[in-house]
Design an enzyme around this catalytic site. Structure first.
Site, PDB file in Angstrom:
ATOM      1  N   CYS A 180       0.864  -1.184   0.000  1.00  0.00           N
ATOM      2  CA  CYS A 180       0.000   0.000   0.000  1.00  0.00           C
ATOM      3  C   CYS A 180       0.894   1.226   0.000  1.00  0.00           C
ATOM      4  CB  CYS A 180      -0.903  -0.020   1.226  1.00  0.00           C
ATOM      5  SG  CYS A 180      -2.023   1.383   1.238  1.00  0.00           S
ATOM      6  N   CYS A 237      -3.318   6.880  -4.867  1.00  0.00           N
ATOM      7  CA  CYS A 237      -3.050   5.442  -4.774  1.00  0.00           C
ATOM      8  C   CYS A 237      -1.609   5.130  -5.214  1.00  0.00           C
ATOM      9  CB  CYS A 237      -4.055   4.634  -5.606  1.00  0.00           C
ATOM     10  SG  CYS A 237      -3.954   2.865  -5.275  1.00  0.00           S
TER      11      CYS A 237
HETATM   12  O1  PYC Z   1      -1.898   3.795  -1.940  1.00  0.00           O
HETATM   13  O2  PYC Z   1      -1.367   1.824  -2.736  1.00  0.00           O
HETATM   14  C1  PYC Z   1      -2.146   2.594  -2.206  1.00  0.00           C
HETATM   15  C2  PYC Z   1      -3.493   2.104  -1.844  1.00  0.00           C
HETATM   16  C3  PYC Z   1      -4.027   0.863  -2.114  1.00  0.00           C
HETATM   17  C4  PYC Z   1      -5.310   0.864  -1.591  1.00  0.00           C
HETATM   18  C5  PYC Z   1      -5.545   2.094  -1.023  1.00  0.00           C
HETATM   19  N1  PYC Z   1      -4.416   2.834  -1.197  1.00  0.00           N
END
Ligand code: PYC
Length: 334
Positions: free
Chosen positions: A110, A260
């Protein structure tokens, strides 16, 4: 004065002797990275042994899944919260190990969570500014902490597995995207009928969820049959200083408030594969909120290593209480 009234400065019911039920206390530090929350469990977690992080994650899943739900689900958390269980690393060169989890299960890696964890370890005094290694179930990653709120992480090698895969999505017709790995499996879609803004999150969620179900139904997977559990849509940035905006639907149907980290890594791998991003070139990925991760890639022995930079802020230091008499002590879940 009857039992339920109080006078200024005194507590109601003070004349009643409270006999506490037995309770489990869990120490956490909460933060957010570009709007996406992370809850790091720093004490009170079940003993998962000292095996590899993959083995510990299996024990977590098989024996203590209720603990996962208690920490991140309502009434203590919410669907959008990502948990990070701080572990002793196996590799002594790592400053820590971590197992990430969410409202429905476990994550390989993550990115926003790693940025939140870096800032949390800094606040705990466990690291100072500089480079550090972190053990995760999908491998060791490195990150650089700036001593305040900034973290740059070098993710696991990322790659595109399949290009231009088309699925028929009920109500939307043919949808084409790439299947790519950035520490989790993603389906990346450039062409779709939506504006990526906060007013449209219900429609975006509905569309992305339907895409995910169709990928599943048609056996379109990541490597070794792994489920593609993240769907990522791209559109023009709100701020011309950035290259792109995204909307990422996570496995438990919550959308990522941040750009993300693993999704941006998957994007960088696709851009590099298309000849659109040279090593060291900067890519500014904007989230649905407008928060930004800066990304670039290095190529080492033919593998694409994404670097993702962002900032996190601490929002709480708290003790969660799991009261044995509480019918919702392990969270509200289906
Ligand atoms: O930032 O990799 C990330 C992530 C995955 C799910 C929520 N955030």
């Amino acid at each position: 004065m009857n039992e339920s009234t109080s006078v200024a400065g005194s507590m109601p019911y003070s004349n009643q002797l409270r006999v506490p039920n037995s309770e489990t206390r869990v120490s956490v530090i909460d933060s957010h990275t570009g709007g996406e929350p992370t809850r790091v469990v720093i004490g009170g977690a079940p003993d998962l042994g000292l095996g590899s992080l993959v083995e510990r994650r299996t024990i977590f899943r098989e024996k203590f899944d209720a603990f996962r739900s208690a920490v991140v689900n309502e009434p203590r958390g919410s669907d959008v919260l990502v948990g990070a269980l701080l572990c002793e690393p196996v590799d002594p060169s790592c400053c820590a190990g971590v197992i990430f989890f969410n409202n429905v299960g476990y994550l390989g890696m993550c990115g926003h969570g790693t940025i939140g964890l870096g800032v949390t370890l800094g606040r705990m005094g466990r690291i100072s500014a500089g480079r550090h290694r972190l053990e995760t179930p999908v491998g060791v990653i490195e990150f650089e902490y700036d001593g305040t709120n900034g973290v740059s992480l070098e993710n696991v090698p990322s790659y595109r597995l399949r290009q231009a895969v088309t699925v028929e999505v009920p109500g939307f017709g043919a949808v084409t995207g790439d299947v790519a790995w950035g520490g989790n499996w993603f389906f990346l879609i450039k062409k779709h009928p939506f504006l990526l803004n906060l007013r449209n999150t219900e429609q975006l969620t509905d569309f992305a969820w339907k895409v995910r179900l169709e990928l599943n139904t048609h056996g379109i997977t990541g490597a070794d049959g792994a489920e593609i559990d993240h769907v990522e849509l791209f559109g023009p940035p709100g701020d011309p200083a950035n290259h792109s905006r995204n909307f990422v639907l996570c496995p438990g149907k919550a959308f990522d408030r941040s750009p993300c980290g693993t999704g941006t890594s998957a994007k960088l791998a696709c851009l590099h594969a298309d000849g659109l991003l040279k090593p060291g070139e900067e890519w500014r990925q904007e989230s649905i909120l407008g928060s930004v991760f800066t990304g670039s890639v290095r190529v080492v022995n033919g593998q694409v290593i994404p670097r993702i930079s962002g900032t996190a802020f601490i929002t709480a230091e708290a003790t969660l209480i799991l009261d044995s008499a509480d019918p919702f002590r392990t969270g509200i879940h289906s």
